[in-house]
Structure formats: structure tokens, C-alpha cells
Design a protein around this motif. Structure first.
Motif, short mmCIF file in Angstrom:
data_model
loop_
_atom_site.label_atom_id
_atom_site.label_comp_id
_atom_site.label_asym_id
_atom_site.label_seq_id
_atom_site.Cartn_x
_atom_site.Cartn_y
_atom_site.Cartn_z
N LEU A 282 0.79 -1.24 0.00
CA LEU A 282 0.00 0.00 0.00
C LEU A 282 0.82 1.29 0.00
O LEU A 282 0.38 2.29 -0.56
N ALA A 283 1.99 1.27 0.64
CA ALA A 283 2.75 2.51 0.81
C ALA A 283 3.13 3.09 -0.56
O ALA A 283 3.38 2.34 -1.50
N VAL A 284 3.14 4.40 -0.64
CA VAL A 284 3.54 5.05 -1.90
C VAL A 284 4.70 6.03 -1.63
O VAL A 284 4.88 6.47 -0.50
N ILE A 285 5.46 6.30 -2.67
CA ILE A 285 6.53 7.30 -2.56
C ILE A 285 6.40 8.25 -3.74
O ILE A 285 5.70 7.94 -4.72
N ASN A 286 7.07 9.42 -3.65
CA ASN A 286 6.99 10.33 -4.79
C ASN A 286 8.22 10.15 -5.69
O ASN A 286 9.14 9.39 -5.38
N GLU A 287 8.19 10.86 -6.81
CA GLU A 287 9.24 10.63 -7.82
C GLU A 287 10.63 10.96 -7.28
O GLU A 287 11.61 10.27 -7.55
N LYS A 288 10.70 12.04 -6.48
CA LYS A 288 12.00 12.46 -5.93
C LYS A 288 12.54 11.34 -5.01
O LYS A 288 13.72 10.96 -5.09
N GLU A 289 11.65 10.81 -4.16
CA GLU A 289 12.08 9.73 -3.25
C GLU A 289 12.51 8.50 -4.05
O GLU A 289 13.51 7.84 -3.72
N PHE A 290 11.76 8.22 -5.11
CA PHE A 290 12.10 7.08 -5.96
C PHE A 290 13.52 7.23 -6.52
O PHE A 290 14.33 6.30 -6.52
N GLN A 291 13.83 8.43 -6.97
CA GLN A 291 15.17 8.67 -7.53
C GLN A 291 16.25 8.53 -6.46
O GLN A 291 17.30 7.93 -6.69
N GLU A 292 15.98 9.09 -5.27
CA GLU A 292 16.98 9.02 -4.20
C GLU A 292 17.22 7.56 -3.79
O GLU A 292 18.35 7.15 -3.55
N ILE A 293 16.11 6.79 -3.70
CA ILE A 293 16.24 5.37 -3.32
C ILE A 293 17.07 4.64 -4.39
O ILE A 293 18.01 3.90 -4.08
N GLY A 294 16.73 4.88 -5.67
CA GLY A 294 17.45 4.22 -6.76
C GLY A 294 18.93 4.52 -6.70
O GLY A 294 19.77 3.60 -6.72
N TRP A 295 19.29 5.81 -6.59
CA TRP A 295 20.72 6.15 -6.58
C TRP A 295 21.39 5.72 -5.29
O TRP A 295 22.57 5.33 -5.29
N GLY A 296 20.66 5.76 -4.19
CA GLY A 296 21.22 5.27 -2.91
C GLY A 296 21.60 3.81 -3.03
O GLY A 296 22.68 3.38 -2.60
N LEU A 297 20.71 3.02 -3.65
CA LEU A 297 20.99 1.58 -3.82
C LEU A 297 22.19 1.38 -4.75
O LEU A 297 23.10 0.61 -4.44
N VAL A 298 22.17 2.08 -5.87
CA VAL A 298 23.26 1.92 -6.84
C VAL A 298 24.59 2.30 -6.19
O VAL A 298 25.59 1.57 -6.27
N ASN A 299 24.60 3.46 -5.51
CA ASN A 299 25.87 3.95 -4.95
C ASN A 299 26.37 3.11 -3.77
O ASN A 299 27.54 3.16 -3.43
N SER A 300 25.46 2.36 -3.15
CA SER A 300 25.89 1.56 -1.99
C SER A 300 26.83 0.43 -2.41
O SER A 300 27.53 -0.14 -1.58
N LYS A 301 26.81 0.09 -3.70
CA LYS A 301 27.64 -0.99 -4.26
C LYS A 301 27.25 -2.36 -3.74
O LYS A 301 27.94 -3.34 -3.93
#
Ligand code: UDP
Length: 459
Positions: A282-301
Motif C-alpha cells: 500500500l505505501a507510496v513514494i513520490n518521484e524524488k524519493e524514488f530517484q533518491e532510493i534508486g541512486w542510494g541503492l546503486v551507490n551503496s555498491k
């Protein structure tokens, strides 16, 4: 626990006793109710399930259960209010007649055995009057933790004491009546109308108290003090028999098809290396959060498996393009799916951490597989669950600040690559073992289930 075949089940002493279950049509409520149905079936009861004409599971998945449907009349405005409390109040009114008719039809069909009791989600408080009318016992099942329920039930008291309405400047203050919660943790329910919230809480609490019993998906070693606190106050007997999902094989009550490629991908990853990311149904996020999550995951290696279910980021058209961007950089290190076989993912040896929204099913599933968490709660019980994960059980990190890629990267490193993270892993493994012990003969949940089985059989 082994589920008896239809044939063996008919030899059981309880073969003539039928239990009727009525879940709320949301994934996080359907799963535990269907698991409970499986548990009771394995104890020899025959099972009837009343579900909605929408958000319903396919009856052919459970040929040994009888399914019935109701379709309450809802206007489009009712269904799309976005206000969960207004919607829950509305459903409790408009389901009354269709449910009563369906229930009465089931009762009149004696060919499938006598009715032992009705078990409904505690959110369906309207069913108590119908059960009373037909002189059938109603048991309520809560699909949340007890700690979060006690906070929910305390909302009227917290209003009296001046904590509500919430004031921005006081959010970090502790609530001595609800230790270890802070004021911000009771920011639980999104509703335009405070009076609706209190009416709903009062109705649910009243429904619990009038019921013939309360079944909880929790276990003694996890919530001992809270189980005792709740049981002291409850006029009805209390049955903490969880974790439900560990009694049976992985549940197939998903409304979306789980993507099995998650498991073959996990096979290629090193032990405890993968961070699994899912914010439930059910939880939703906005586009900005989606981008931060995506790059946070990628950058975590760190290798990551991310569930991006349809509707997670409402109203964004270019999600696929954004995802392509993340995956181009992450390469083989990342996999994105629309829905995962979550229990199997958490049980996989490659999964080393779970970034979750703190829903109770997800929290319990993570505990049961010994996977430490990062919690990013959105609403409802998730904030109180998160408080317990981080401050009481100390098996996860609360992602409290804004969702920002640097913060995410650091938090993932803390969980997956630090001594602190290893300590959390040690503690959650110990809880997992305690959960397993509760389910074994002589364990607390096992004994509660014996009590529940005997209680249901006394009609
Ligand atoms: N789930 C799943 N696959 C996914 C995401 C979630 O099977 O990709 C299941 C999960 O195992 C859990 C339920 O959906 O049983 C979500 O319930 P929870 O209480 O955690 O959150 P809610 O969806 O109610 O917010």
C-alpha cells in the motif's frame, strides 16, 4: 506443520465442525487470515471463507476450502476517498446486509458440518451484532503487533492528555504512557477527520471486547510484556499463536503474481550480500524519493533486489526510463521486480538485509528468517513497529531523516558492513530461534493453538 489430506481430514474428530473466516480485502490482511485458515484446517476443522468480489484470492488455489463472495454497494467516491478511516467506517456500514445474507445462507446449509465459530479481522467490528443475532461465537483476529495495537487503542486517552492534535514542535517528545514511543510514532492514521479516527478506534476496541476471543499473529518471546498487558485488560480469552506463516508452506494468497526470477538471481549472489527492498502492498513514494532510493541503492555498491509494484509511485509516467538509468549503472548487481515471493526471498541465504516499510507481516517474516532491517515507516502500525525494531528488539535501523541518497548509502553500509549490523544480525537470529521454539510442541504458541483448538471445538 503437515496439512492433512481431504480424506484424512474427514476422519478427524472435528470433521463436522466448520469455521467461517472473513478477511479484510487487502494483501497484508488476506495473507495472515488465509494462513490462519490453513492452520485450523490442519487441526481438523473444515473452512469456509467469505471474501469480496474484488481483491479476492482465486478459490482454485485452495480447493479444500469453501469460498463465498459478497459485493457491497460502494460508490466510486467511497472507494477512492484516499481516507482509509472514512473508507473503513463506510465498509463496516455497507457490508452489513450483504454479509448477513451470505452468513445466513452458509448457516442454513448443514451439509458441510456444524458451524463452530466465525473468525473475522478485528477491523470488521460490524460482524459482532450478526454473530450475536445468530448465536454464533465470533473471534477477532488482529493482523498487527500487540505493541502497535495498544498505541492505536490509546489514541482517545492520548487526546485527553493533550498529545493530540499533534504539534510539529513536540514530535520528538517521548510518551511516558506508551514507552518507548515518541509523539511522532502515534502519527498513525491519515484521515481528514479526527472524530472519524476516534469513532473507528472506539468501534474496533468495543468489537474486540464483545468478541469471544482474540487471536494474535505474534509470539511470547517477542511481545511477552505486551501480551500480558493486553490479556489483563481483555474480557475475552487471548490466543497469541504466531508466527502464522511458519506453520505452513509459503502462502500463495498473493494478489499479484510473484516473480520467481528473484530466486534464480539470488542463487548467483554471495551469502548475506543482498539488500531486499520492498514497501509492501500500500505505501507510496513520490518521484524524488524514488530517484533518491534508486541512486542510494546503486551507490551503496551492494547487490539489491527491489520490488517496484504497480502504483508505488503514483502518477509518474517515466518510471521505466528512470529504472533503466539505475540498472544501467548497477548492471548485474541489481534486479527490479513488480512483486517478489517475499518469504522465499527472505529465507534465501543470499539475503542479508531488508529495507522495509515496517508492515507487521514483513517485520515478522524478516524476524522469522533472521534478516536485520532498515525501516522506513509510512503510516498505520508501521511507526510503532519500527520503534520496537530499532529501540526494543534492536534488530534494525530506523531511517528517520529525509530520504536522500547519501543517507541511504550510509545506512545500507551500517546494516550490511559494520560491527553494529553484525550485532543486529546476531540478535535477530536469536529471535528467529525463539520464534521457532514457540511453535514446537510445548512452546508458547503451540500451547496457545492447542487452547484455541479446544475452545473452538466447545460448541
Ligand atoms: N509481499 C510479497 N511480495 C512482495 C511484497 C510483499 O509477497 O513483493 C507480501 C509480504 O510477504 C507480506 C505482505 O505482502 O506478507 C505485506 O504485508 P505487510 O503487513 O508487510 O504490509 P502492507 O502491504 O499491509 O502494508
Amino acid at each position: 506443520m503437515e496439512v492433512p489430506s481431504e480424506e484424512n481430514q474427514m476422519d478427524s474428530p472435528k470433521k463436522c465442525l466448520r469455521v467461517i473466516l472473513f478477511p479484510v480485502p487487502l494483501q497484508g490482511h488476506i495473507n495472515p487470515l488465509i494462513q490462519l485458515a490453513g492452520i485450523l484446517y490442519s487441526r481438523g476443522f473444515s473452512i469456509s471463507i467469505i471474501q469480496f468480489g474484488f481483491n479476492s484470492i482465486n478459490p482454485s488455489t485452495y480447493p479444500h476450502f469453501n469460498f463465498h463472495s459478497i459485493l457491497p454497494t460502494l460508490s466510486e467516491t467511497d472507494a477512492n476517498t484516499g481516507d482509509v478511516i472514512a473508507f473503513a467506517l463506510k465498509l463496516n456500514c455497507c457490508c452489513f446486509s450483504p454479509f448477513r445474507e451470505c452468513f445466513s445462507n452458509i448457516l442454513s446449509d448443514t451439509s458441510k458440518g456444524r458451524i463452530a465459530c466465525l473468525i473475522t479481522d478485528a477491523a470488521w467490528y460490524f460482524t459482532q451484532a450478526i454473530a450475536d443475532e445468530y448465536n454464533i461465537r465470533r473471534l477477532a483476529v488482529r493482523t498487527t503487533s500487540i505493541c502497535s495495537f495498544l498505541a492505536f487503542a490509546a489514541l482517545p486517552l492520548l487526546r485527553e492528555k493533550g498529545y493530540i492534535p499533534l504539534e510539529e514542535s513536540r514530535l520528538e517528545e517521548p510518551i511516558p504512557e506508551l514507552t518507548p514511543c515518541k509523539i511522532k510514532d502515534i502519527h498513525m492514521i491519515k484521515s481528514g477527520n479526527f472524530e472519524d479516527i476516534f469513532r473507528y478506534v472506539t468501534n474496533v476496541v468495543r468489537g474486540n471486547r464483545a468478541s469471544s476471543g482474540l487471536i494474535w499473529n505474534t509470539f511470547e518471546d517477542l511481545e511477552r510484556a505486551k501480551i500480558a498487558e493486553f490479556s489483563r485488560e481483555s474480557p475475552a480469552p487471548v490466543f497469541p499463536i504466531g508466527p502464522f506463516h511458519k506453520y505452513c508452506l509459503a502462502s500463495s494468497s498473493s494478489l499479484l503474481e510473484p516473480d520467481k526470477s528473484s530466486l534464480s538471481w539470488l542463487e548467483k549472489q554471495a551469502t548475506n550480500s543482498v539488500i531486499y527492498v520492498s514497501f509492501g502492498s500500500l505505501a507510496v513514494i513520490n518521484e524524488k524519493e524514488f530517484q533518491e532510493i534508486g541512486w542510494g541503492l546503486v551507490n551503496s555498491k551492494q547487490p539489491f533486489l527491489w520490488v517496484v509494484r504497480p502504483g508505488l509511485v503514483p502518477g509518474v509516467q517515466r518510471l521505466d526510463r528512470l529504472l533503466e538509468g539505475f540498472l544501467k549503472v548497477a548492471g548485474e548487481r541489481g534486479l527490479v521486480v513488480k512483486w517478489a515471493p517475499q518469504q522465499a526471498v527472505l529465507a534465501h541465504q543470499a539475503t542479508g538485509g531488508f529495507w522495509t516499510h515496517g508492515g507487521w507481516n514483513s517485520t515478522l517474516e524478516s524476524i522469522c528468517e533472521g534478516v536485520p532491517m532498515i525501516c522506513q515507516p509510512a503510516f498505520g502500525d508501521q511507526r510503532v513497529n519500527t520503534r520496537y525494531v530499532s529501540d526494543v528488539w534492536r534488530v534494525g535501523i530506523h531511517l528517520e531523516n529525509r530520504i536522500e541518497r547519501g543517507e541511504i548509502q550510509r545506512t545500507i553500509r551500517r546494516l550490511m558492513g559494520s560491527e553494529e549490523g553484525e550485532e543486529m544480525r546476531g540478535r535477530i537470529r536469536s529471535l528467529k530461534e525463539k520464534g521457532e521454539a514457540c511453535l514446537r510442541p510445548g512452546g508458547a504458541s503451540y500451547k496457545s493453538l492447542d487452547r484455541l483448538t479446544d475452545y473452538i471445538s466447545e460448541i
